[in-house]
Design an enzyme around this catalytic site. Structure first.
Site, PDB file in Angstrom:
ATOM      1  NE  ARG A 184      34.683  88.105  34.439  1.00  0.00           N
ATOM      2  CZ  ARG A 184      34.637  88.166  35.769  1.00  0.00           C
ATOM      3  NH1 ARG A 184      35.414  87.383  36.488  1.00  0.00           N
ATOM      4  NH2 ARG A 184      33.843  89.013  36.375  1.00  0.00           N
ATOM      5  CE  LYS A 185      26.425  84.829  33.942  1.00  0.00           C
ATOM      6  NZ  LYS A 185      24.982  84.853  33.590  1.00  0.00           N
ATOM      7  CB  THR A 186      34.618  79.611  33.313  1.00  0.00           C
ATOM      8  OG1 THR A 186      35.347  80.607  34.045  1.00  0.00           O
ATOM      9  CG2 THR A 186      34.439  80.097  31.880  1.00  0.00           C
ATOM     10  CB  THR A 320      31.350  77.920  30.249  1.00  0.00           C
ATOM     11  OG1 THR A 320      30.805  79.208  30.584  1.00  0.00           O
ATOM     12  CG2 THR A 320      32.181  78.032  28.988  1.00  0.00           C
TER      13      THR A 320
END
Length: 334
Positions: A184-186, A320
């Site tokens: 979820r490191k976007t 990402t």
């Protein structure tokens, strides 16, 4: 590939350039709906048109002047054509976002050449060996307003797909059967583009947002008094049968507690490779149906150290966060 070997993917379907130009001149303030062939962009149907149009509109609003567009005034609204060139090696991804940008700009028709296949790698593309992927025709001020936003999304989405594909190929070459995944490191506001790039590159997206899957990290457990069991049971009450629950674990004993409490996935976080493989084997012998994810500081270079038949998923934030952009340009034909 010859320039006439191309596929036109526009709703109007005009074949003659003269007809195209007259139609665009008559309708210079309208939008053109773009249709993407499944063969050229096989994952495009994942993206609901209203959602992608809304997101791209926000991108354009970040870049379009709030008052006067002097550059647009300088060039005017004559109908011109621009060519999209790929100038560095990589995997092509982001066609739907490119198309949506010019759809929002209005009255721009796109012709994608047969060479342009989303998900395909172009290892020989370079500044000296540029590949012409598409042409965009429309009012020149519209072309230039959409240019940078379209290229930004295409270059970054392709960058994610390229790095993801490299990792997936490493897994395949080592005969590892698990999934390479993002995290979820976007980039805020850019999540959909980056998650789409992961899929095009052959990787798994991991959860798309906070509501798709429950992930109980160390902060959640500490906030529940340090009890993994309490955190899992509390999450299960509201998530029901339709959501999976994953628990971030710092040791084999924590993973065992999480599984016994009903977790569907355990993340073995920041383990050394040999310890991870040893603990994953012990864990799977007791909980064969619980998914084991390895994560924490894993890179493309170190990923092979974590391959094991007892590890189902290896996730990397770098997919990402640390990707290189692929170089594209959009040039007016003159």
């Amino acid at each position: 590939m010859a320039d006439n070997d191309n596929t036109t993917i526009t709703a109007t379907g005009q074949q003659a350039n003269g007809n195209k130009r007259r139609k665009l001149e008559d309708e210079s303030t309208t939008s053109t709906t773009t249709i993407i062939s499944e063969s050229q962009s096989p994952l495009s149907s994942l993206l609901p048109p209203p959602q992608i149009r809304s997101i791209v509109t926000q991108y354009l609003q970040d870049d379009i002047p709030s008052h006067f567009d002097v550059g647009g005034h300088v060039v005017g609204n004559t109908i011109q054509t621009a060519e999209l060139w790929m100038k560095s090696p990589g995997v092509l991804a982001g066609i739907p976002f490119f198309n949506a940008t010019f759809d929002v700009c209005g009255s721009c028709q796109i012709t994608w050449h047969d060479i342009a296949q989303e998900g395909q790698s172009y290892p020989n593309a370079s500044g000296g060996n540029k590949l012409k992927l598409a042409t965009v025709t429309g009012p020149v001020s519209h072309l230039l307003r959409g240019e940078r936003t379209a290229l930004n999304t295409l270059s970054r989405c392709s960058g994610v797909a390229t790095l993801s594909n490299e990792c997936v190929q490493i897994a395949k070459s080592n005969n590892w059967k698990g999934l390479v995944a993002g995290t979820r490191k976007t980039t805020p506001g850019f999540r959909l583009v980056e998650k789409y790039g992961l899929l095009v590159g052959g990787a798994a997206t991991h959860r798309l947002d906070l509501s798709q899957m429950v992930m109980l990290k160390d902060n959640h457990v500490w906030a529940c008094g340090g009890s993994i069991e309490r955190a899992v049971k509390k999450a299960r009450v509201v998530s029901g049968f339709s959501q999976k629950i994953e628990v971030e674990c710092q040791s084999l004993s924590e993973a065992m507690i999480a599984a016994e409490a009903g977790a569907d996935v355990v993340m073995l976080d920041n383990f050394e490779p040999e310890q991870l493989k040893k603990d994953a084997k012990v864990f799977k012998s007791k909980f064969p149906h619980v998914t084991v994810e390895a994560s924490g500081g894993i890179t493309m270079e170190t990923m092979p150290d974590y391959f094991s038949e007892d590890v189902d998923v290896i996730s990397q934030g770098k997919l990402t966060q640390g990707y290189d952009c692929v170089d594209f340009s959009l040039k007016i034909v003159h």
